[in-house]
Write a protein that holds these residues in place. Structure first.
Motif, PDB file in Angstrom:
ATOM      1  N   ASP A 194     -54.108  81.877  33.522  1.00  0.00           N
ATOM      2  CA  ASP A 194     -54.031  83.344  33.405  1.00  0.00           C
ATOM      3  C   ASP A 194     -53.180  83.905  32.262  1.00  0.00           C
ATOM      4  O   ASP A 194     -53.507  84.951  31.741  1.00  0.00           O
ATOM      5  CB  ASP A 194     -53.512  83.907  34.737  1.00  0.00           C
ATOM      6  CG  ASP A 194     -53.791  85.391  34.918  1.00  0.00           C
ATOM      7  OD1 ASP A 194     -54.967  85.773  34.844  1.00  0.00           O
ATOM      8  OD2 ASP A 194     -52.849  86.156  35.120  1.00  0.00           O
ATOM      9  N   HIS A 215     -53.830  87.354  27.893  1.00  0.00           N
ATOM     10  CA  HIS A 215     -54.316  87.331  29.283  1.00  0.00           C
ATOM     11  C   HIS A 215     -55.539  86.424  29.298  1.00  0.00           C
ATOM     12  O   HIS A 215     -56.684  86.870  29.245  1.00  0.00           O
ATOM     13  CB  HIS A 215     -54.670  88.751  29.745  1.00  0.00           C
ATOM     14  CG  HIS A 215     -54.998  88.826  31.211  1.00  0.00           C
ATOM     15  ND1 HIS A 215     -55.838  89.784  31.745  1.00  0.00           N
ATOM     16  CD2 HIS A 215     -54.595  88.073  32.260  1.00  0.00           C
ATOM     17  CE1 HIS A 215     -55.931  89.610  33.053  1.00  0.00           C
ATOM     18  NE2 HIS A 215     -55.195  88.576  33.383  1.00  0.00           N
ATOM     19  N   SER A 245     -59.551  90.946  35.297  1.00  0.00           N
ATOM     20  CA  SER A 245     -59.471  90.392  36.639  1.00  0.00           C
ATOM     21  C   SER A 245     -60.861  90.131  37.233  1.00  0.00           C
ATOM     22  O   SER A 245     -61.732  90.995  37.182  1.00  0.00           O
ATOM     23  CB  SER A 245     -58.720  91.394  37.507  1.00  0.00           C
ATOM     24  OG  SER A 245     -58.495  90.824  38.755  1.00  0.00           O
ATOM     25  N   GLY A 249     -48.391  89.949  43.343  1.00  0.00           N
ATOM     26  CA  GLY A 249     -48.911  89.955  41.970  1.00  0.00           C
ATOM     27  C   GLY A 249     -48.149  90.902  41.051  1.00  0.00           C
ATOM     28  O   GLY A 249     -48.146  90.727  39.832  1.00  0.00           O
ATOM     29  N   PHE A 277     -51.139  95.296  30.951  1.00  0.00           N
ATOM     30  CA  PHE A 277     -49.940  94.472  30.732  1.00  0.00           C
ATOM     31  C   PHE A 277     -49.375  94.565  29.324  1.00  0.00           C
ATOM     32  O   PHE A 277     -48.252  94.135  29.081  1.00  0.00           O
ATOM     33  CB  PHE A 277     -50.246  92.997  31.039  1.00  0.00           C
ATOM     34  CG  PHE A 277     -51.219  92.807  32.174  1.00  0.00           C
ATOM     35  CD1 PHE A 277     -50.907  93.286  33.436  1.00  0.00           C
ATOM     36  CD2 PHE A 277     -52.443  92.188  31.974  1.00  0.00           C
ATOM     37  CE1 PHE A 277     -51.806  93.133  34.477  1.00  0.00           C
ATOM     38  CE2 PHE A 277     -53.345  92.029  33.020  1.00  0.00           C
ATOM     39  CZ  PHE A 277     -53.032  92.510  34.276  1.00  0.00           C
ATOM     40  N   TYR A 286     -47.164  93.622  47.364  1.00  0.00           N
ATOM     41  CA  TYR A 286     -48.155  92.758  46.703  1.00  0.00           C
ATOM     42  C   TYR A 286     -47.424  91.899  45.657  1.00  0.00           C
ATOM     43  O   TYR A 286     -46.828  92.415  44.711  1.00  0.00           O
ATOM     44  CB  TYR A 286     -49.239  93.625  46.053  1.00  0.00           C
ATOM     45  CG  TYR A 286     -50.318  92.809  45.390  1.00  0.00           C
ATOM     46  CD1 TYR A 286     -51.155  91.986  46.156  1.00  0.00           C
ATOM     47  CD2 TYR A 286     -50.503  92.834  44.021  1.00  0.00           C
ATOM     48  CE1 TYR A 286     -52.139  91.218  45.552  1.00  0.00           C
ATOM     49  CE2 TYR A 286     -51.490  92.076  43.399  1.00  0.00           C
ATOM     50  CZ  TYR A 286     -52.303  91.269  44.177  1.00  0.00           C
ATOM     51  OH  TYR A 286     -53.279  90.503  43.581  1.00  0.00           O
ATOM     52  N   TYR A 323     -53.281  81.462  40.256  1.00  0.00           N
ATOM     53  CA  TYR A 323     -53.461  82.536  41.236  1.00  0.00           C
ATOM     54  C   TYR A 323     -54.957  82.796  41.323  1.00  0.00           C
ATOM     55  O   TYR A 323     -55.494  83.593  40.561  1.00  0.00           O
ATOM     56  CB  TYR A 323     -52.699  83.758  40.729  1.00  0.00           C
ATOM     57  CG  TYR A 323     -52.462  84.873  41.717  1.00  0.00           C
ATOM     58  CD1 TYR A 323     -52.322  84.629  43.080  1.00  0.00           C
ATOM     59  CD2 TYR A 323     -52.337  86.189  41.274  1.00  0.00           C
ATOM     60  CE1 TYR A 323     -52.073  85.664  43.961  1.00  0.00           C
ATOM     61  CE2 TYR A 323     -52.085  87.229  42.148  1.00  0.00           C
ATOM     62  CZ  TYR A 323     -51.950  86.967  43.491  1.00  0.00           C
ATOM     63  OH  TYR A 323     -51.693  87.996  44.358  1.00  0.00           O
ATOM     64  N   THR A 383     -58.698  94.004  43.150  1.00  0.00           N
ATOM     65  CA  THR A 383     -57.453  93.571  42.522  1.00  0.00           C
ATOM     66  C   THR A 383     -56.582  94.756  42.164  1.00  0.00           C
ATOM     67  O   THR A 383     -55.375  94.680  42.176  1.00  0.00           O
ATOM     68  CB  THR A 383     -57.746  92.695  41.294  1.00  0.00           C
ATOM     69  OG1 THR A 383     -58.574  91.648  41.721  1.00  0.00           O
ATOM     70  CG2 THR A 383     -56.484  92.117  40.700  1.00  0.00           C
ATOM     71  N   ARG A 427     -52.632  95.279  42.766  1.00  0.00           N
ATOM     72  CA  ARG A 427     -51.602  95.940  41.955  1.00  0.00           C
ATOM     73  C   ARG A 427     -51.804  97.448  41.950  1.00  0.00           C
ATOM     74  O   ARG A 427     -52.877  97.950  42.223  1.00  0.00           O
ATOM     75  CB  ARG A 427     -51.641  95.403  40.524  1.00  0.00           C
ATOM     76  CG  ARG A 427     -51.012  94.020  40.399  1.00  0.00           C
ATOM     77  CD  ARG A 427     -50.999  93.530  38.959  1.00  0.00           C
ATOM     78  NE  ARG A 427     -52.344  93.245  38.474  1.00  0.00           N
ATOM     79  CZ  ARG A 427     -53.045  94.027  37.681  1.00  0.00           C
ATOM     80  NH1 ARG A 427     -52.538  95.169  37.243  1.00  0.00           N
ATOM     81  NH2 ARG A 427     -54.258  93.679  37.310  1.00  0.00           N
ATOM     82  N   LYS A 441     -45.531  88.780  39.186  1.00  0.00           N
ATOM     83  CA  LYS A 441     -46.155  87.928  38.180  1.00  0.00           C
ATOM     84  C   LYS A 441     -46.595  88.746  36.969  1.00  0.00           C
ATOM     85  O   LYS A 441     -46.302  88.400  35.831  1.00  0.00           O
ATOM     86  CB  LYS A 441     -47.333  87.216  38.849  1.00  0.00           C
ATOM     87  CG  LYS A 441     -48.417  86.718  37.934  1.00  0.00           C
ATOM     88  CD  LYS A 441     -49.659  86.340  38.762  1.00  0.00           C
ATOM     89  CE  LYS A 441     -50.923  86.279  37.898  1.00  0.00           C
ATOM     90  NZ  LYS A 441     -50.890  85.245  36.876  1.00  0.00           N
ATOM     91  N   ARG A 485     -56.246  85.884  47.898  1.00  0.00           N
ATOM     92  CA  ARG A 485     -55.737  85.073  46.789  1.00  0.00           C
ATOM     93  C   ARG A 485     -55.021  83.827  47.272  1.00  0.00           C
ATOM     94  O   ARG A 485     -54.413  83.817  48.344  1.00  0.00           O
ATOM     95  CB  ARG A 485     -54.718  85.882  45.977  1.00  0.00           C
ATOM     96  CG  ARG A 485     -55.286  87.051  45.230  1.00  0.00           C
ATOM     97  CD  ARG A 485     -55.665  86.643  43.826  1.00  0.00           C
ATOM     98  NE  ARG A 485     -56.265  87.736  43.086  1.00  0.00           N
ATOM     99  CZ  ARG A 485     -56.545  87.683  41.797  1.00  0.00           C
ATOM    100  NH1 ARG A 485     -56.286  86.595  41.098  1.00  0.00           N
ATOM    101  NH2 ARG A 485     -57.105  88.704  41.197  1.00  0.00           N
TER     102      ARG A 485
HETATM  103  O1  LIG Z   1     -52.329  90.505  38.787  1.00  0.00           O
HETATM  104  C1  LIG Z   1     -53.069  90.306  39.761  1.00  0.00           C
HETATM  105  O2  LIG Z   1     -52.984  90.876  40.823  1.00  0.00           O
HETATM  106  C2  LIG Z   1     -54.129  89.306  39.628  1.00  0.00           C
HETATM  107  C3  LIG Z   1     -54.465  89.072  38.255  1.00  0.00           C
HETATM  108  O3  LIG Z   1     -54.293  87.994  37.745  1.00  0.00           O
HETATM  109  C4  LIG Z   1     -55.002  90.203  37.473  1.00  0.00           C
HETATM  110  O4  LIG Z   1     -55.252  91.272  38.039  1.00  0.00           O
HETATM  111  O5  LIG Z   1     -55.202  90.027  36.254  1.00  0.00           O
END
Ligand SMILES: O=C([O-])CC(=O)C(=O)O
Ligand SMILES: Nc1ncnc2c1ncn2[C@@H]1O[C@H](COP(=O)(O)OP(=O)(O)OP(=O)(O)O)[C@@H](O)[C@H]1O
Ligand SMILES: [Ca+2]
Ligand SMILES: [Mn+2]
Length: 727
Positions: free
Chosen positions: A446, A409, A427, A386, A590, A384, A463, A571, A245, A389, A511
């Protein structure tokens, strides 16, 4: 075949010994209680069933009777073909009524041409086949009308905001010529180009709507370089230049509402952008997508709690992205898809196309832009997967707290007695690895919600990191890497297609994304009662945190707000080796609101439901990174087992210096001398220095939270501050 919910039994009638909290749940949550807890738990409600109306598997009229070559059959003998001169059969010149006549005469293909033969191979199936006796909003619509509505909704999603007409969309694969374009505009304006029409509004964009994994495999292999089937059946893909990311390229629209509601400023992941710039990037993404011959559209759900389910639409240009989201979001049944209506949130993933660096607020060619007001996200300049997500996770971190639901998380699993554990951690700290436990039901790996009713998984898939993955240490994850699973950035043997999980040539952050039901003891639906244990995972690169400590509520909150770990390489872009990181709520990248809002909710929920907090170091032992080594996974698993079983709650404890952590003197299956890290360091002076150094890092990190109130009064806040390192 497809997955559907089978008949459910009420476990409360048949299992009198269930804990009382289960009665607060709808009975369907727990219908798997009937199953003996052996090593292959298959929840009752996840049945594989085939609906004869969609899948006429035994329809004799449709089956292709494969003609054998007739090697053993003398032509012209006893097969109804008249013998000619020299006993040879006469050449048939007339077309037979029954179709192509195979050589041996035993079986007949019903097709008249090769094209017809090929058309026999594929049966119509969901989601394009209407159901018998359908209920719901679309019940009276014909298949064609439904397609039209669907296309109009997608066309509206893909419409430019500055031009009069939306894109011309047509359903299906452009590679199939037989599909005559059926135009759908939103709004359905005149055909002739107007001032505002552009070339892109004159061409067709094909929509590949909710394709199945098999169809997506074919698209990926045909059209996307770097897509291959591996020996286990998983689809290997490359995510391009970005293999993790890009948090620094994330932008959130700051408007009158979000100005007050969201967390801005120092420490916040929300870097602002204005509405206008968002629309510039949106237009760029939409124009890019509309310029393509085809786009993939996924309509899916988030959150297994039926009352708080969110409908998401993902528009993307790669089969890889579509399959990834197919696996990671909750997959609608054909019925649910039919009644999908308009999405609550839409992602435009134009990741192959960069943003324009001369656009205001852009600092690179990558931009991930969230607009909560418009309920949209735009992705430019990173492929990417991710990002999608975790972008949606950010949305849930906004929407759920508004409904008094805590978003987390964390991984989550449940024992056979209904005891739920949460696994928080940044992560690479072990959420996926440790929540995937052969002896427990997996609720999710997750992203979760904790509401008044209990926990629910946000996603429909897992993931997992797969660097150094071994069949022996992580058998369930290993076995989940099969047909349907997306394998990102792994290296494999050119010929055998065996994956080498040790190979970091592309990235350390390799992954695997797979549907949660690929884990044999997945708990479907992915919901459970209130957690009993809250496990905070830290991968301590300094090697001074104990393998396990029991926390009181104030300590749990202190460590939750701190969110410490050593970020494991890969990551996030640019991180090459582990280094100490603090990330509020174990997911500062996040969260949308101030960390204390989530912390206050967690504290009140843990208190109300009597959950116990634990700090588990899955990182270094015997010295810092470089000198010591990573904690053995087998030991961490024993520690987690002891937490789940309740044994650790009643062990003997002693208090550590500096961090004031309660550490057990014994854990079954773990050498006692590693439980206090001081024993594992040969250089005691270095240990003490390192301990103090880490304590200092915690203290200075926590300074920004000192003048924030957590909960209703100052009492908890004072207790939390006091629960940190003391020296
Ligand atoms: O988001 C991602 O690339 C993988 C993940 O679960 C994180 O970093 O918490
Ligand atoms: N003692 C240990 N405990 C847990 N994991 C360990 C341990 N030792 C090594 N590992 C490895 O660390 C990695 C943990 O990654 P995992 O996928 O569980 O992270 P995660 O917390 O789910 O992260 P993300 O949020 O990025 O998905 C795995 O590769 C696992 O094999
Ligand atoms: Ca994970
Ligand atoms: Mn994660």
């Amino acid at each position: 075949m497809h997955l559907c919910y089978g008949p459910t039994q009420n476990p409360l009638n048949s299992s009198p010994n269930l804990p009382s909290f289960l009665t607060t749940f709808s009975s369907f949550f727990f219908s798997q209680y009937q199953d003996p807890f052996d090593d292959r738990i298959i929840p009752n409600f996840l049945l594989i069933c085939s609906n004869p109306s969609h899948f006429p598997v035994s329809d004799p009229k449709r089956s292709i009777e494969m003609a054998s070559n007739g090697n053993g059959n003398a032509i012209g003998k006893g097969n109804g073909v008249p013998a000619g001169r020299n006993g040879l059969s006469k050449i048939q010149t007339q077309k037979r009524q029954s179709g192509i006549r195979p050589d041996d005469g035993a079986a007949t293909v019903k097709a008249q041409t090769i094209d017809e033969l090929h058309s026999l191979q594929k049966k119509k199936s969901a989601p394009t086949t209407p159901l018998d006796g359908v209920q719901g909003a679309f019940a009276t619509l014909t298949e064609e009308e439904r397609h039209k509505q669907q296309l109009q909704s997608i066309s509206a999603s893909l419409a430019s905001l500055t031009r009069e007409t939306g894109p011309k969309l047509v359903r299906g694969d452009p590679a199939r010529q037989s599909e005559t374009p059926r135009v759908s505009h939103a709004p359905d304006h005149h055909f002739a180009p107007t001032f505002s029409a552009s070339d892109s509004s004159l061409k067709f964009t094909h929509v590949l709507y909710n394709l199945s994994p098999a169809e997506l495999y074919e698209q990926a292999i045909k059209y996307e370089k770097g897509s291959f089937i591996t020996s286990s059946g998983a689809l290997a893909t490359l995510s391009g230049a970005k293999t993790g990311r890009s948090p620094k390229d994330k932008r959130v629209v700051r408007d009158d509402t979000t100005e007050d509601e969201l967390w801005w400023g120092k420490g916040s992941p929300n870097i602002e952008m204005d509405e206008h710039t968002f629309l510039v990037n949106r237009e760029r993404a939409v124009d890019y997508l509309n310029s393509l011959d085809k786009v993939f559209v996924n309509d899916q759900f988030l959150n297994w709690d039926p009352e708080n389910r969110i409908k998401v639409r993902i528009v993307s240009a790669r089969a890889y992205h579509s399959l990834f989201m197919h696996n990671m979001c909750i997959r609608p049944t054909p019925e649910e898809l039919e009644n999908f209506g308009t999405p609550d949130f839409t992602i435009y993933n134009a990741g192959q196309f960069p943003c324009n660096r001369y656009t205001h607020y852009m600092t690179s060619s990558t931009s991930i832009d969230l607009n909560l007001g418009r309920r949209e996200m735009v992705i430019l300049g990173t492929q990417y997967a991710g990002e999608m997500k975790k972008g949606l996770f950010g949305v849930m971190h906004y929407l759920m707290p508004m409904r008094q639901i805590l978003s987390l998380h964390s991984g989550c699993n449940m024992g056979k007695d209904g005891d739920v554990a949460l696994f928080f951690g940044l992560s690479g700290t072990g959420k996926t690895t440790l929540s995937t436990d052969h002896n427990r039901y997996l609720i999710g790996d997750d992203e979760h919600c904790w509401s008044d009713k209990g926990v629910s998984n946000i996603e429909g898939g897992c993931y997992a990191k797969c660097i150094d993955l071994s069949r022996e240490k992580e058998p369930d994850i290993w076995n989940a890497i099969k047909f349907g699973t997306v394998l990102e950035n792994v290296v494999f043997d050119e010929h055998t297609r065996e994956v080498d999980y040790l190979d970091k040539s592309v990235t350390e952050n390799t992954r695997a994304a797979y549907p949660i039901e690929y884990i044999p003891n997945a708990k479907i639906p992915c919901v459970g009662p209130h957690p009993k244990n809250v496990i905070l995972l830290a991968c301590d690169a300094f090697g001074v945190l104990p393998p396990v400590s029991k926390l009181n509520l104030a300590q749990t909150m202190y460590h939750f707000i701190s969110g410490y770990t050593a970020l494991v390489a890969g990551t996030e872009e640019g991180v090459k080796e582990p280094r100490a990181t603090f990330s509020a709520c174990f997911g500062a990248a996040f969260i949308m609101l101030h960390p204390t809002k989530y912390a206050a909710m967690l504290a009140s929920k843990m208190e109300k439901h009597g959950a116990t907090g634990w700090l588990v170091n899955t990182g270094w032992s015997g010295g810092s990174y470089g000198a010591g080594s990573r904690m053995k996974l087998a030991y961490t698993r024993k520690i987690i087992d002891a937490i789940h079983s309740g044994k650790l709650l009643n062990a003997n404890y002693k208090k550590t210096e500096v961090f004031g952590l309660e550490i057990p003197t014994e854990v079954e299956g773990v050498p006692s001398d590693i439980l206090d890290p001081v024993n594992t360091w040969s250089n005691k002076k270095a240990y003490k220095e390192t301990l103090l150094k880490l304590g200092g890092l915690f203290k200075s990190n926590f300074e920004v939270f000192m003048n924030h109130k957590i909960g209703k009064d100052d009492k908890l806040t004072e207790e939390i501050v006091a629960a940190g390192p003391n020296f």
